[in-house]
Design a protein around this motif. Structure first.
Motif, mmCIF file in Angstrom:
data_model
loop_
_atom_site.group_PDB
_atom_site.id
_atom_site.type_symbol
_atom_site.label_atom_id
_atom_site.label_comp_id
_atom_site.label_asym_id
_atom_site.label_seq_id
_atom_site.Cartn_x
_atom_site.Cartn_y
_atom_site.Cartn_z
ATOM 1 N N SER A 514 37.992 37.425 49.415
ATOM 2 C CA SER A 514 38.033 37.212 47.962
ATOM 3 C C SER A 514 38.429 38.470 47.204
ATOM 4 C CB SER A 514 36.665 36.734 47.460
ATOM 5 O OG SER A 514 35.694 37.765 47.601
ATOM 6 N N PHE A 515 38.395 39.632 47.896
ATOM 7 C CA PHE A 515 38.703 40.939 47.309
ATOM 8 C C PHE A 515 37.725 41.326 46.203
ATOM 9 C CE2 PHE A 515 43.184 42.375 48.628
ATOM 10 C CZ PHE A 515 42.991 41.889 49.905
ATOM 11 N N ASP A 516 36.495 40.873 46.333
ATOM 12 C CA ASP A 516 35.439 41.287 45.414
ATOM 13 C C ASP A 516 34.807 42.575 45.939
ATOM 14 O OD1 ASP A 516 35.655 39.206 43.578
ATOM 15 O OD2 ASP A 516 34.404 37.880 44.796
ATOM 16 N N LEU A 517 34.416 43.455 45.003
ATOM 17 C CA LEU A 517 33.774 44.727 45.344
ATOM 18 C C LEU A 517 32.439 44.791 44.628
ATOM 19 C CD1 LEU A 517 33.949 47.652 46.568
ATOM 20 C CD2 LEU A 517 35.001 48.326 44.392
ATOM 21 N N TRP A 518 31.381 45.205 45.340
ATOM 22 C CA TRP A 518 30.076 45.288 44.702
ATOM 23 C C TRP A 518 29.190 46.311 45.422
ATOM 24 C CZ3 TRP A 518 31.486 41.324 47.945
ATOM 25 C CH2 TRP A 518 30.695 41.101 49.066
ATOM 26 N N TYR A 519 28.080 46.627 44.763
ATOM 27 C CA TYR A 519 27.055 47.490 45.354
ATOM 28 C C TYR A 519 25.906 46.580 45.779
ATOM 29 C CZ TYR A 519 23.264 50.937 45.645
ATOM 30 O OH TYR A 519 22.211 51.707 46.077
ATOM 31 N N GLN A 520 25.532 46.643 47.070
ATOM 32 C CA GLN A 520 24.479 45.774 47.596
ATOM 33 C C GLN A 520 23.125 46.418 47.328
ATOM 34 O OE1 GLN A 520 25.512 42.739 49.313
ATOM 35 N NE2 GLN A 520 23.429 42.200 48.745
ATOM 36 N N GLN A 521 22.523 46.047 46.193
ATOM 37 C CA GLN A 521 21.271 46.681 45.786
ATOM 38 C C GLN A 521 20.144 46.359 46.772
ATOM 39 O OE1 GLN A 521 19.669 45.469 41.928
ATOM 40 N NE2 GLN A 521 19.251 47.607 41.489
ATOM 41 N N ASN A 522 20.060 45.103 47.170
ATOM 42 C CA ASN A 522 19.118 44.660 48.200
ATOM 43 C C ASN A 522 19.736 43.425 48.857
ATOM 44 O OD1 ASN A 522 18.288 42.248 46.665
ATOM 45 N ND2 ASN A 522 17.258 43.708 45.304
ATOM 46 N N PRO A 523 19.095 42.887 49.902
ATOM 47 C CA PRO A 523 19.735 41.782 50.631
ATOM 48 C C PRO A 523 20.153 40.604 49.759
ATOM 49 C CG PRO A 523 17.886 42.621 51.889
ATOM 50 C CD PRO A 523 17.857 43.343 50.570
ATOM 51 N N SER A 524 19.521 40.414 48.611
ATOM 52 C CA SER A 524 19.835 39.241 47.782
ATOM 53 C C SER A 524 20.499 39.582 46.442
ATOM 54 C CB SER A 524 18.556 38.438 47.508
ATOM 55 O OG SER A 524 17.616 39.245 46.811
ATOM 56 N N THR A 525 20.718 40.863 46.166
ATOM 57 C CA THR A 525 21.240 41.258 44.850
ATOM 58 C C THR A 525 22.524 42.060 44.974
ATOM 59 O OG1 THR A 525 18.991 41.357 43.975
ATOM 60 C CG2 THR A 525 20.719 42.398 42.666
ATOM 61 N N ARG A 526 23.565 41.568 44.332
ATOM 62 C CA ARG A 526 24.841 42.279 44.270
ATOM 63 C C ARG A 526 25.046 42.816 42.852
ATOM 64 N NH1 ARG A 526 29.239 38.246 47.216
ATOM 65 N NH2 ARG A 526 28.302 38.251 49.323
ATOM 66 N N VAL A 527 25.457 44.051 42.762
ATOM 67 C CA VAL A 527 25.772 44.643 41.460
ATOM 68 C C VAL A 527 27.280 44.894 41.430
ATOM 69 C CG1 VAL A 527 25.344 46.524 39.852
ATOM 70 C CG2 VAL A 527 23.505 45.734 41.372
ATOM 71 N N TYR A 528 27.987 44.107 40.642
ATOM 72 C CA TYR A 528 29.440 44.253 40.557
ATOM 73 C C TYR A 528 29.790 45.395 39.595
ATOM 74 C CZ TYR A 528 29.821 39.877 43.102
ATOM 75 O OH TYR A 528 29.736 38.910 44.070
ATOM 76 N N LEU A 529 31.025 45.848 39.676
ATOM 77 C CA LEU A 529 31.470 46.996 38.889
ATOM 78 C C LEU A 529 31.147 46.834 37.410
ATOM 79 C CD1 LEU A 529 32.818 48.526 41.171
ATOM 80 C CD2 LEU A 529 34.920 48.593 39.843
ATOM 81 N N ARG A 530 31.403 45.632 36.885
ATOM 82 C CA ARG A 530 31.219 45.405 35.451
ATOM 83 C C ARG A 530 29.770 45.612 35.007
ATOM 84 N NH1 ARG A 530 32.337 40.655 38.019
ATOM 85 N NH2 ARG A 530 30.653 39.105 38.146
ATOM 86 N N SER A 531 28.853 45.593 35.970
ATOM 87 C CA SER A 531 27.437 45.764 35.637
ATOM 88 C C SER A 531 26.898 47.127 36.024
ATOM 89 C CB SER A 531 26.605 44.681 36.356
ATOM 90 O OG SER A 531 27.041 43.384 36.006
ATOM 91 N N MET A 532 27.736 47.980 36.598
ATOM 92 C CA MET A 532 27.241 49.256 37.102
ATOM 93 C C MET A 532 27.056 50.301 36.007
ATOM 94 S SD MET A 532 29.248 49.597 40.765
ATOM 95 C CE MET A 532 28.467 51.122 41.280
ATOM 96 N N GLY A 533 27.923 50.278 35.004
ATOM 97 C CA GLY A 533 27.793 51.285 33.961
ATOM 98 C C GLY A 533 28.298 52.636 34.415
ATOM 99 N N SER A 534 28.832 53.437 33.477
ATOM 100 C CA SER A 534 29.320 54.795 33.724
ATOM 101 C C SER A 534 30.686 54.788 34.380
ATOM 102 C CB SER A 534 28.344 55.595 34.592
ATOM 103 O OG SER A 534 28.933 56.812 34.981
ATOM 104 N N GLY A 535 31.634 55.458 33.700
ATOM 105 C CA GLY A 535 32.991 55.557 34.211
ATOM 106 C C GLY A 535 33.061 56.241 35.557
#
Length: 667
Positions: A514-535
């Motif tokens: 799907s070409f999605d990129l995210w930060y795996q905060q925990n096994p059930s939570t994905r934090v996508y770029l748009r929600s990460m904050g800070s350039g």
């Protein structure tokens, strides 16, 4: 793919060459604003076959005549060029590996850029693609696209590279977009679909196999759908043969042939020949006619009783349905309240408060609720009655079919008496029964049963064979392995960048499907770029992903990967120095920080910037040592004279400094 960008340049209107020489590894082009740094990326994209000329308007576009790039392969160069605002492209292969010799040839532009080497854009992309082993003509997995009136899918080309090579100024730290051209859904889907091809996981033979497999599965499914119909046809034919054999035996008193209906069906031609040669003999002492007539009359009585019962049920259902419908219509025709409100009640004689009206009102509310429920119930009842009526009608239809069959079987028995009175022939009706049987068998002979079961077996073997061939590609597992390798490298690279503490240690994840990129905060939570904050987080996420991808391009270069590890980063330090104007004769971090109102963070910003360049240089060197292929990262930026760590010298990577001049020097 062992290839890197050796030269990028411009031929001006005076036939002068303006170029930048590049090397494998980190390359930095630094300078002040409006000197042509960002144009480097756009020139490369334009010469790679972009349909649009997005080179920034200014000195370059005013004075440029031709834009060119020179790609260096192990034993030859490939030079691609385009005149500005042109749909024709230049392509020439130059043997050798000496860049100085190539430059001398290019410095004679009228001779080098011969018109005979220009071609239409579509031909150019195909021709250039051959150098990267991109020669696929058809990558459709659906073999019926053309039959459905749809165009075939776009095949991979050198244009497919751009999404993985180019990080524009407005993209390199974008929280909403990651890949170039992904704002167009069609381009996004193409890039994702082409990824496994460009990575060398599949080839054209794979798509040929896939289409053959789809065709075989379709044909197998079609045959399997026909088998039940053939079984029904077989059952109907055997039933007809049984009727005619029974009819003949009833009329003649003896069997026509010593064979069952099933045997006749299995050998229709042989049996037809045998039956046709039989003479009709009548046993006048037989009581088979009356026995058969009695059987049929008994069957008719049973079916008639069932019909009458079903007709009675149908009448009751119709009456119930009519009553429910009429009840609903009469109720909805009245204007009925759905609620009531009472003010405080008093006795009209003594003015004493009374609860009687409230009690009556409660009864009225209950009655309204009951009525509303009944109205709803009537709708449910109507639907239930309608369904029951359909079921009864289906049963009636079946009974009528059976009654017609019984009547048809009785008719020749009844006709026998009349025929005997008129023609005095005792064998005429038996002859008719024999003839009807012959006609039925002839129909089977004329329309023979196809060998569906045998064909199904053949197709199943073919489907399994093709599935086995496809399984050898092991696409799913190889994609999973690639995904895991990309994730692992992203985490390794990301740990070296200055992410906010929330995103340390790095747990970046990338979905290759799907070409999605995210930060795996925990096994059930994905934090996508748009929600990460800070350039800074957005920038380092982009860098970690693209560096990890280019590491894979290098690793798989000998295993069929077609994408050369060439990456453009346009002004990545804008996260720290987002100045709209930098026109000083030297890079001044404090002045740029002042413009951005970040004076208090300038030291921390400079530490982050120098670390970023250090990691870029280190990545290129270490990847070259591990894989034998050194990625090429080309950074256009304001930053200059940085003090890098781990023994790296910034000046070793600077290929051009445009502070007192631009890409094209002032005349």
């Amino acid at each position: 793919m062992k290839c890197f960008l050796r030269y990028i340049g411009v031929v001006d209107t005076q036939d002068k060459i303006h170029h930048v020489r590049l090397e494998p590894g980190l390359n930095v082009i630094t300078g002040k604003s409006s000197t042509g740094k960002s144009a480097i990326l756009e020139i490369f994209d334009y010469c790679l076959g972009s349909t649009e000329d997005t080179i920034p308007v200014g000195t370059i576009t005013e004075r440029a005549e031709t834009f060119f790039i020179a790609l260096q392969f192990p034993s030859y160069f490939v030079v691609a060029a385009r005149k500005k605002k042109s749909d024709r492209c230049f392509l020439l292969e130059v043997q050798g590996s000496d860049p100085e010799r190539l430059l001398k040839l290019i410095e004679q532009p009228k001779a080098f850029f011969d018109p005979k080497h220009y071609m239409p854009l579509a031909d150019f992309k195909k021709s250039l693609g051959r150098y990267f082993a991109i020669t696929l003509e058809n990558v459709d997995e659906d073999p019926y696209l053309k039959a459905a009136g749809r165009n075939k899918s776009a095949t991979p080309s050198v244009r497919s590279f751009s999404s993985f090579m180019l990080q524009h100024q407005n993209l390199v730290a974008n929280k909403h977009a990651i890949f170039y051209r992904f704002d167009q859904k069609e381009k996004r889907d193409q890039a994702i679909n082409h990824f496994k091809i460009l990575m060398g996981l599949v080839d054209e033979a794979y798509f040929d196999l896939y289409r053959d497999h789809e065709v075989a599965k379709y044909e197998l499914k079609k045959i399997q759908a026909q088998i039940p119909k053939q079984e029904q046809r077989k059952e109907a034919a055997i039933a007809r043969y049984n009727r005619f054999l029974t009819e003949f035996k009833s009329l003649a008193g003896i069997p026509l042939i010593d064979a069952t209906a099933e045997e006749i069906y299995s050998k229709p031609a042989t049996m037809l020949k045998m039956i046709s040669g039989r003479s009709v003999k009548i046993d006048v002492l037989s009581d088979q006619v009356e026995t058969r007539r009695a059987e049929l009359h008994a069957q008719r009585i049973v079916q008639l009783i069932e019909k009458r019962q079903l007709q009675g049920q149908m009448r009751l259902v119709n009456e119930s349905l009519s009553s429910a419908t009429q009840f609903s219509l009469s109720m909805t025709a009245e204007s009925l309240p759905d609620s009531i409100e009472l003010s405080e009640a008093h006795c009209p004689l003594c003015e004493a408060p009374t609860s009687t009206p409230a009690m009556e009102a409660n009864k009225l509310v209950s009655a309204i609720d009951w009525l509303n429920d009944e109205l709803k119930l009537s709708a449910y009842a109507r639907e239930s009655f309608a369904a029951e009526r359909r079921t009864i009608q289906e049963s009636l239809d079946k009974v009528n079919v059976e009654l017609r069959r019984i009547q048809a079987d009785i008719q020749p028995l009844d006709e026998e008496i009349a025929k005997l009175k008129t023609s005095k022939s005792i064998d005429e009706q038996a002859m008719k029964a024999k003839l009807r049987l012959e006609i039925a068998i002839q129909e089977q002979v004329d329309k023979p049963e196809s060998e569906l079961h045998a064909l199904e077996k053949i197709l199943r073997v073919e489907v399994d064979r093709l599935a086995g061939e496809l399984a050898r590609y092991n696409i799913k597992d190889r994609l999973k392995t690639l995904s895991n390798d990309i994730d692992a490298k992203m985490c390794e690279i990301g740990s070296e960048f200055d992410f906010e503490a929330t995103y340390k240690p790095s747990k970046l994840r990338f979905d290759v499907e799907s070409f999605d990129l995210w930060y795996q905060q925990n096994p059930s939570t994905r934090v996508y770029l748009r929600s990460m904050g800070s350039g800074a987080n957005w920038l380092y996420s982009h860098l970690a992903l693209f560096m990890s991808l280019h590491y894979q391009f290098a690793v798989l270069s000998e295993k069929g990967c077609k994408i050369p590890p060439i990456l453009f980063l346009d002004q990545p330090t804008q996260v720290y120095f987002p100045a709209s104007l930098d026109d000083a004769e030297a890079f001044d971090a404090k002045e740029l920080a002042k413009q951005a109102k970040r004076e208090e963070a300038v030291d921390a910003d400079m530490t982050a910037v120098t670390n970023m360049f250090t990691q870029l240089a280190k990545f290129c060197d270490e990847t070259g040592e591990k894989t034998g292929v050194t990625p090429q990262i080309i950074v256009s930026d304001h930053a200059d004279r940085l003090t890098l760590g781990e023994g790296y010298k910034f000046s070793d990577y600077v290929r051009a400094t445009w502070r007192t001049r631009g890409f094209i020097a002032e005349m």
